[in-house]
Motif scaffolding. Sequence first.
Motif, mmCIF file in Angstrom:
data_model
loop_
_atom_site.group_PDB
_atom_site.id
_atom_site.type_symbol
_atom_site.label_atom_id
_atom_site.label_comp_id
_atom_site.label_asym_id
_atom_site.label_seq_id
_atom_site.Cartn_x
_atom_site.Cartn_y
_atom_site.Cartn_z
ATOM 1 N N ASN A 167 0.801 -1.219 0.000
ATOM 2 C CA ASN A 167 0.000 0.000 0.000
ATOM 3 C C ASN A 167 0.833 1.269 0.000
ATOM 4 O OD1 ASN A 167 0.945 0.237 2.629
ATOM 5 N ND2 ASN A 167 -0.981 -0.405 3.583
ATOM 6 N N GLY A 168 2.108 1.150 -0.411
ATOM 7 C CA GLY A 168 2.975 2.323 -0.423
ATOM 8 C C GLY A 168 3.718 2.497 -1.737
ATOM 9 N N GLY A 169 4.360 3.631 -1.872
ATOM 10 C CA GLY A 169 5.084 3.955 -3.094
ATOM 11 C C GLY A 169 6.522 3.501 -3.097
ATOM 12 N N ALA A 170 6.925 2.696 -2.109
ATOM 13 C CA ALA A 170 8.275 2.142 -2.048
ATOM 14 C C ALA A 170 8.173 0.618 -2.035
ATOM 15 C CB ALA A 170 9.004 2.638 -0.794
ATOM 16 N N PRO A 171 9.237 -0.082 -2.422
ATOM 17 C CA PRO A 171 9.196 -1.553 -2.389
ATOM 18 C C PRO A 171 8.924 -2.073 -0.985
ATOM 19 C CG PRO A 171 11.068 -0.794 -3.679
ATOM 20 C CD PRO A 171 10.491 0.423 -3.007
ATOM 21 N N ALA A 172 8.320 -3.258 -0.922
ATOM 22 C CA ALA A 172 8.044 -3.913 0.359
ATOM 23 C C ALA A 172 8.585 -5.337 0.309
ATOM 24 C CB ALA A 172 6.545 -3.918 0.656
ATOM 25 N N LEU A 173 8.766 -5.908 1.492
ATOM 26 C CA LEU A 173 9.347 -7.245 1.597
ATOM 27 C C LEU A 173 8.707 -7.988 2.765
ATOM 28 C CD1 LEU A 173 11.545 -9.425 0.999
ATOM 29 C CD2 LEU A 173 13.086 -8.110 2.474
ATOM 30 N N ALA A 174 8.393 -9.267 2.549
ATOM 31 C CA ALA A 174 7.819 -10.094 3.603
ATOM 32 C C ALA A 174 8.365 -11.511 3.512
ATOM 33 C CB ALA A 174 6.294 -10.122 3.509
ATOM 34 N N ILE A 175 8.326 -12.199 4.634
ATOM 35 C CA ILE A 175 8.685 -13.616 4.706
ATOM 36 C C ILE A 175 7.450 -14.390 5.167
ATOM 37 C CG2 ILE A 175 10.032 -15.354 5.950
ATOM 38 C CD1 ILE A 175 11.723 -13.964 3.948
ATOM 39 N N SER A 176 7.142 -15.481 4.463
ATOM 40 C CA SER A 176 6.023 -16.336 4.846
ATOM 41 C C SER A 176 6.542 -17.694 5.294
ATOM 42 C CB SER A 176 5.060 -16.528 3.666
ATOM 43 O OG SER A 176 4.284 -15.374 3.456
ATOM 44 N N ALA A 177 5.916 -18.245 6.317
ATOM 45 C CA ALA A 177 6.241 -19.589 6.794
ATOM 46 C C ALA A 177 4.997 -20.462 6.694
ATOM 47 C CB ALA A 177 6.737 -19.542 8.230
ATOM 48 N N PHE A 178 5.207 -21.758 6.405
ATOM 49 C CA PHE A 178 4.114 -22.704 6.190
ATOM 50 C C PHE A 178 4.349 -23.962 7.023
ATOM 51 C CE2 PHE A 178 4.938 -20.289 2.348
ATOM 52 C CZ PHE A 178 3.689 -19.825 1.979
ATOM 53 N N ASN A 179 3.253 -24.585 7.464
ATOM 54 C CA ASN A 179 3.372 -25.837 8.210
ATOM 55 C C ASN A 179 3.225 -27.037 7.263
ATOM 56 O OD1 ASN A 179 0.634 -25.333 7.767
ATOM 57 N ND2 ASN A 179 -0.006 -26.314 9.669
ATOM 58 N N SER A 180 3.933 -26.968 6.151
ATOM 59 C CA SER A 180 3.996 -28.063 5.186
ATOM 60 C C SER A 180 5.294 -27.948 4.417
ATOM 61 C CB SER A 180 2.812 -27.996 4.213
ATOM 62 O OG SER A 180 2.991 -28.908 3.139
ATOM 63 N N GLN A 181 5.879 -29.091 4.072
ATOM 64 C CA GLN A 181 7.097 -29.056 3.269
ATOM 65 C C GLN A 181 6.799 -28.680 1.818
ATOM 66 O OE1 GLN A 181 8.359 -33.165 3.761
ATOM 67 N NE2 GLN A 181 7.629 -33.690 1.728
ATOM 68 N N LEU A 182 5.525 -28.824 1.400
ATOM 69 C CA LEU A 182 5.128 -28.486 0.043
ATOM 70 C C LEU A 182 3.674 -27.993 0.073
ATOM 71 C CD1 LEU A 182 6.305 -28.528 -2.849
ATOM 72 C CD2 LEU A 182 5.232 -30.762 -3.151
ATOM 73 N N PRO A 183 3.460 -26.720 0.492
ATOM 74 C CA PRO A 183 2.095 -26.236 0.720
ATOM 75 C C PRO A 183 1.243 -26.145 -0.532
ATOM 76 C CG PRO A 183 3.679 -24.439 0.916
ATOM 77 C CD PRO A 183 4.467 -25.712 0.832
ATOM 78 N N GLY A 184 1.874 -26.002 -1.701
ATOM 79 C CA GLY A 184 1.116 -25.829 -2.926
ATOM 80 C C GLY A 184 0.540 -24.424 -3.010
ATOM 81 N N THR A 185 0.446 -23.896 -4.231
ATOM 82 C CA THR A 185 -0.156 -22.584 -4.449
ATOM 83 C C THR A 185 -1.088 -22.674 -5.640
ATOM 84 O OG1 THR A 185 1.789 -21.415 -3.592
ATOM 85 C CG2 THR A 185 0.262 -20.149 -4.960
ATOM 86 N N GLN A 186 -2.345 -22.314 -5.438
ATOM 87 C CA GLN A 186 -3.327 -22.327 -6.519
ATOM 88 C C GLN A 186 -3.837 -20.908 -6.719
ATOM 89 O OE1 GLN A 186 -6.830 -24.805 -6.024
ATOM 90 N NE2 GLN A 186 -6.939 -25.136 -8.232
#
Length: 226
Positions: A167-186
């Motif tokens: 929501n800003g005019g500068a780059p942003a960065l985040a880290i996500s963690a998952f409780n699966s070795q292969l969570p899948g993304t759809q």
Amino acid sequence: MAPKQLPAVLLAACAVFLALAAPLLAGDPDMLQDFCVADYKSLQGPLRLNGLPCKRPENVTANDFFSDAVSLPGNTNNPVGSAVTAVNVEKLPGLNTLGVSMSRIDYAPWGVNPPHTHPRATEIIFVLEGSLDVGFVTTGGYLYARTVCKGELFVFPRGLIHFQKNNGGAPALAISAFNSQLPGTQSSAVSLFGASPPVPTDVLVRALQIDGGVVEAIKSKFPPKN
């Protein structure tokens, strides 16, 4: 003195209860070794597992547990303005059987990580730089959304559609963690408009209540993957 026998009705009730309880108690077994580094070479044959087979211990090295993938920013020069760098068991063999993985997400100014789901994992996101507008939609159609700033966390429950937007005019960065070795993304958009073979246009017309020409125009932006 002989013990009293249980009435037949009670025995039958116990048997039914145990039969119903068995599926509820089923789950992934506990690990029976310190680790199970994924042996990708084994997958070249006909064997297929719900997971990956283990390397022989004598072939395991420290590099099987190491990755520098999240040390470099992703390329956000794309239509959505975001880049996800996933570190799962396909990229880091030492994650096999450990039930965890993570991703780095880079956002261009005003960039979006479009609506998507992770069918096999809950996700927790930690904002390192910038500020994000995030949200997820329940199966009943209710949106839970708020702004998450640098140093703050937000959780997306397993399997629910969710998104993030810088929501800003500068780059942003985040880290996500998952409780699966292969969570899948759809991806919601790719699944509807970029499937192969394609989802029939008339189905999407009725489901989304839009004109067929609009459906075809959107499909043209999501060419099916071969």
